[in-house]
Scaffold this motif. Structure first.
Motif, PDB file in Angstrom:
ATOM      1  N   ASP A   1     -59.904 -45.597  64.802  1.00  0.00           N
ATOM      2  CA  ASP A   1     -60.548 -44.313  64.528  1.00  0.00           C
ATOM      3  C   ASP A   1     -61.752 -44.472  63.613  1.00  0.00           C
ATOM      4  OD1 ASP A   1     -58.368 -44.928  62.577  1.00  0.00           O
ATOM      5  OD2 ASP A   1     -59.217 -43.195  61.556  1.00  0.00           O
ATOM      6  N   THR A   2     -61.795 -45.547  62.836  1.00  0.00           N
ATOM      7  CA  THR A   2     -62.918 -45.750  61.913  1.00  0.00           C
ATOM      8  C   THR A   2     -64.144 -46.333  62.603  1.00  0.00           C
ATOM      9  OG1 THR A   2     -62.094 -47.936  61.303  1.00  0.00           O
ATOM     10  CG2 THR A   2     -61.357 -46.078  59.974  1.00  0.00           C
ATOM     11  N   THR A   3     -63.974 -46.935  63.808  1.00  0.00           N
ATOM     12  CA  THR A   3     -65.128 -47.524  64.488  1.00  0.00           C
ATOM     13  C   THR A   3     -65.827 -46.530  65.410  1.00  0.00           C
ATOM     14  OG1 THR A   3     -63.695 -48.381  66.246  1.00  0.00           O
ATOM     15  CG2 THR A   3     -64.159 -49.840  64.400  1.00  0.00           C
TER      16      THR A   3
ATOM     17  N   SER B   1     -69.765 -44.820  64.801  1.00  0.00           N
ATOM     18  CA  SER B   1     -70.449 -45.708  63.863  1.00  0.00           C
ATOM     19  C   SER B   1     -71.598 -46.397  64.590  1.00  0.00           C
ATOM     20  CB  SER B   1     -69.483 -46.750  63.286  1.00  0.00           C
ATOM     21  OG  SER B   1     -68.963 -47.570  64.315  1.00  0.00           O
TER      22      SER B   1
ATOM     23  N   ARG C   1     -55.479 -40.595  64.146  1.00  0.00           N
ATOM     24  CA  ARG C   1     -54.861 -40.706  62.823  1.00  0.00           C
ATOM     25  C   ARG C   1     -54.156 -39.398  62.496  1.00  0.00           C
ATOM     26  NH1 ARG C   1     -60.424 -40.484  61.631  1.00  0.00           N
ATOM     27  NH2 ARG C   1     -61.071 -38.535  60.614  1.00  0.00           N
TER      28      ARG C   1
ATOM     29  N   ARG D   1     -52.521 -44.441  61.441  1.00  0.00           N
ATOM     30  CA  ARG D   1     -53.532 -44.550  62.481  1.00  0.00           C
ATOM     31  C   ARG D   1     -52.910 -45.296  63.661  1.00  0.00           C
ATOM     32  NH1 ARG D   1     -56.887 -46.927  58.535  1.00  0.00           N
ATOM     33  NH2 ARG D   1     -58.447 -45.443  59.259  1.00  0.00           N
TER      34      ARG D   1
END
Length: 671
Positions: free
Chosen positions: A463-465, A468, A532, A546
């Motif tokens: 989820d963080t990529t 971006s 997440r 996540r």
């Protein structure tokens, strides 16, 4: 009865009699008593009732019905107590002074005045105590340590600094360890105080089944810098010199610059682990960093020399060799038009080792323009151009051929991102739901990866990529072609701080992807789903997870979860990671399935227990676990702990270690 304070009179008489000379530190400065009589013929003071005397040095004494000479060199009285701190005193019926020395005969020393309703936790009875005000030391002769009125041990002579001293050279309280492969270890630390900001601790460790171990810790604080060094050395029974040295120096070079010098080296891969200095670090890193800061940009230049501690890292799973140089600079302009701004960045990286080397120069320019439109719609447009130049020397390329020479590549790109946060206020809860999408257009190129040894080993979808600028971990591996990120976030929060969050998203590649790790979650076309979940009630639970779901059948592919249940006194920490692993896109390998747990229980105001463990569920065994029981008393502390690990690496086989610590706390300071 009304108290009488006899303060400046004595000092005034001394000045008249002897002129403006310095007054001895033992001269009484303030005397408070029910009744005070001063004899001018003998220069003596007699008090009646409860009396308190404070001398020039700040030393305080309480007694009853006292007789004191003018210079404080001699006194007598009843119930004499010499106070050295808020809860620290010497009690004696016979206290005299000789110069800077205060001598108490048949005395009792304690730092536990009224610490327990059922008696002092500890006290020392002695035939004589000498308090040297010049050295600020207490000397005990024939001392006996009592714990709750039970004698514990006796020493012929014992010295310690008085509680008014923060730092004093001397031996610290020893601690004991026992391991199943080196026997019992006794650590005897010697503390050396050089100044209030500079000290050293030498520790000699006697080990019953191994040769002695010598340790050192050096600390120095200066107005704009700090220096820390630690190390250990032993010449073991096999005739080997084994050691480590760690150093970290931080130097402030003004308001906008800082330098860091760091050193981490060990004699071999297993010394840190065998002797208890290991902290799961996969490698040791030595080098230096220079940081320059500005209002709109920064530059970081650093160099790294690595020492590998892992038995194996896997082929091309991580960059090999040392890094020199590594320079990263970023500059962001002020708004050019409304909120539109430009960003310029440069990255220089050199890797060398094992007879090969490569250098990389990356230049990137980007213009970003965020807009807020009608109805709360948010649009962000961005265009960028990136140019890479590589110099390879005997480097293995993706075609498995060795290459020396220059290669370059050019990557223009741009994206358009849309989001619409929708709010629903309420009396108790406010809810937010935000759909979000980004379309990224890039040049399609076959040169998405030039060499095998690269900094983009971690091609892993999470989820963080999403959303971006670079979905990979580094810069060597390029995105390729056009792709879209999309997802939706829902959140709720109330005035008490409670909050929920849920996110689910996916990425879609319009071009055929390069060959990537089958565990990454990227595919040609639609990727796996990532998301997440978070919950925090600001009281006794904080939960976050996540996850990644297969885009084919929504089966779970990866999950990381952490939770804290309880408060600072009683808590449970839980962490879990599970990941389905593939050798290739068709063949399953062993899953990663690991759980970490920590428990803390406060049994009483002073007793507590803690336990931590890492359990590998794939192989059904503990990797490491530790625990202990701790007692914190206002006047002393003790702990009994154990550590066990099942690591096997070269000459190291997992061990169990027990450690016992005991110390005294005097006026808030631990000894």
């Amino acid at each position: 009865m009304k108290k009488i304070i006899f303060a400046s009179l004595l000092c005034f008489l001394n000045v008249i009699a002897y002129g403006a000379t310095s007054i001895d530190i033992n001269t009484p400065k303030t005397i408070t008593a029910d009744k005070i009589e001063y004899d001018l013929n003998t220069d003596t003071i007699k008090t009646s009732g409860e009396t308190e005397i404070t001398n020039t040095s700040g030393q305080r004494m309480t007694l009853t019905d006292s007789y004191i000479t003018k210079d404080g060199s001699s006194l007598s009285g009843n119930d004499i107590q010499l106070w050295l701190g808020n809860h620290v005193y010497i009690e004696s019926d016979n206290i005299t002074r000789e110069g800077a020395d205060t001598i108490a005969l048949d005395a009792t020393f304690t730092a536990c005045d009224n610490c327990d309703a059922y008696g002092d936790a500890w006290k020392i009875s002695t035939t004589k105590i000498i308090h040297d005000m010049d050295r600020r030391m207490l000397s005990f002769y024939n001392p006996v340590l009592w714990t709750y009125d039970i004698p514990v041990f006796w020493l012929p002579v014992f010295e310690m600094p008085d509680p008014g001293i923060k730092y004093k050279t001397g031996f610290l309280m020893p601690d004991f360890e026992s391991t199943n492969n080196m026997g019992t270890q006794i650590n005897i630390p010697l503390y050396i105080s050089i100044s209030d900001t500079h000290d050293i601790t030498f520790t000699t460790s006697y080990i019953t089944q191994e040769n002695p171990l010598f340790q050192i810790e050096h600390r120095l604080n200066m107005p704009h810098s700090e220096y820390r060094t630690s190390g250990a050395f032993t010449h073991n029974k096999e005739g080997e010199n084994r050691w480590y040295i760690f150093n970290n120096d931080v130097i402030e070079l003004g308001e906008y610059a800082r330098a860091t010098i760091f050193l981490e080296r060990a004699s071999d891969k297993t010394f840190l682990q065998k002797y208890g200095f290991y902290d799961d670090q996969p490698y040791l890193d030595s080098g230096a960093t220079l940081e320059l800061f500005g209002q709109s940009g920064y530059v970081v230049a650093d160099a790294h020399i690595f020492q590998e501690l892992r038995s194996a890292t896997g082929i091309y799973s991580a960059p090999s060799g040392n890094i020199l140089p590594n320079i990263r600079g970023v500059y962001q302009t002020a708004p050019i038009y409304k909120e539109t701004y430009a960003t310029f960045s440069t990255d220089i990286l050199g890797i060398s080792g094992d007879g090969t080397s490569s250098q990389r120069l990356v230049g990137d320019a980007r213009i970003t323009s965020p807009w807020t439109l009608w109805g709360g719609n948010r649009l962000t447009a961005s265009v960028s151009a990136r140019y890479d130049v590589y110099n390879f020397d005997k480097t293995q390329m993706v075609n498995m051929q060795e290459f020396s020479g220059l290669k370059d590549r050019f990557l223009p790109s741009g994206y358009l991102e849309w989001g619409l946060p929708l709010f629903k206020p309420g009396n108790n809860w406010t809810q937010v739901i935000e759909p979000k999408a980004r379309l990224t257009v890039m040049r399609t190129t076959e040169e998405d990866q030039l060499a095998l040894n690269n900094d983009s080993a971690g091609a892993f979808l999470s989820d963080t990529t999403l959303f971006s600028d670079n979905r990979f971990a580094g810069l060597d591996l390029w995105e390729n072609g056009t792709y879209a990120d999309y997802g939706v976030r829902w959140a709720a929060f109330n005035p008490n701080g409670k909050s929920f969050e849920l996110f689910l998203g996916q990425t879609y590649d319009f071009e055929e992807r390069a060959s990537t790790d089958p565990n990454s979650g990227f595919h040609n076309g639609a990727s796996d789903y990532v998301g997440r979940i978070k919950y925090n009630n600001m009281k006794w639970v904080n939960f976050a997870s996540r996850f990644r779901l297969s885009q084919e059948d929504l089966s779970l592919s990866h999950m990381e979860t952490s939770a804290i249940i309880g408060n600072s006194n009683n808590f449970i920490n839980i962490g879990h990671i599970w990941s389905q692993r593939f050798i290739d896109s068709q063949t399953l390998a062993d899953d990663i399935n690991e759980i970490t747990a920590g428990v803390g229980i406060k049994l009483s105001n002073r007793w507590s227990i803690r336990f931590n463990a890492i359990y590998n569920m794939t192989f059904d065994k503990f990797q490491r676990h530790s625990g202990g029981i701790f007692y914190n008393h206002p006047c002393y502390y003790l702990s009994a702990e154990y550590r066990h690990d099942n690591a096997v690496k070269e000459d190291y086989v997992g061990t169990t270690t027990f450690q016992f610590r005991f110390g005294m706390s005097i006026d808030g300071q631990r000894y």
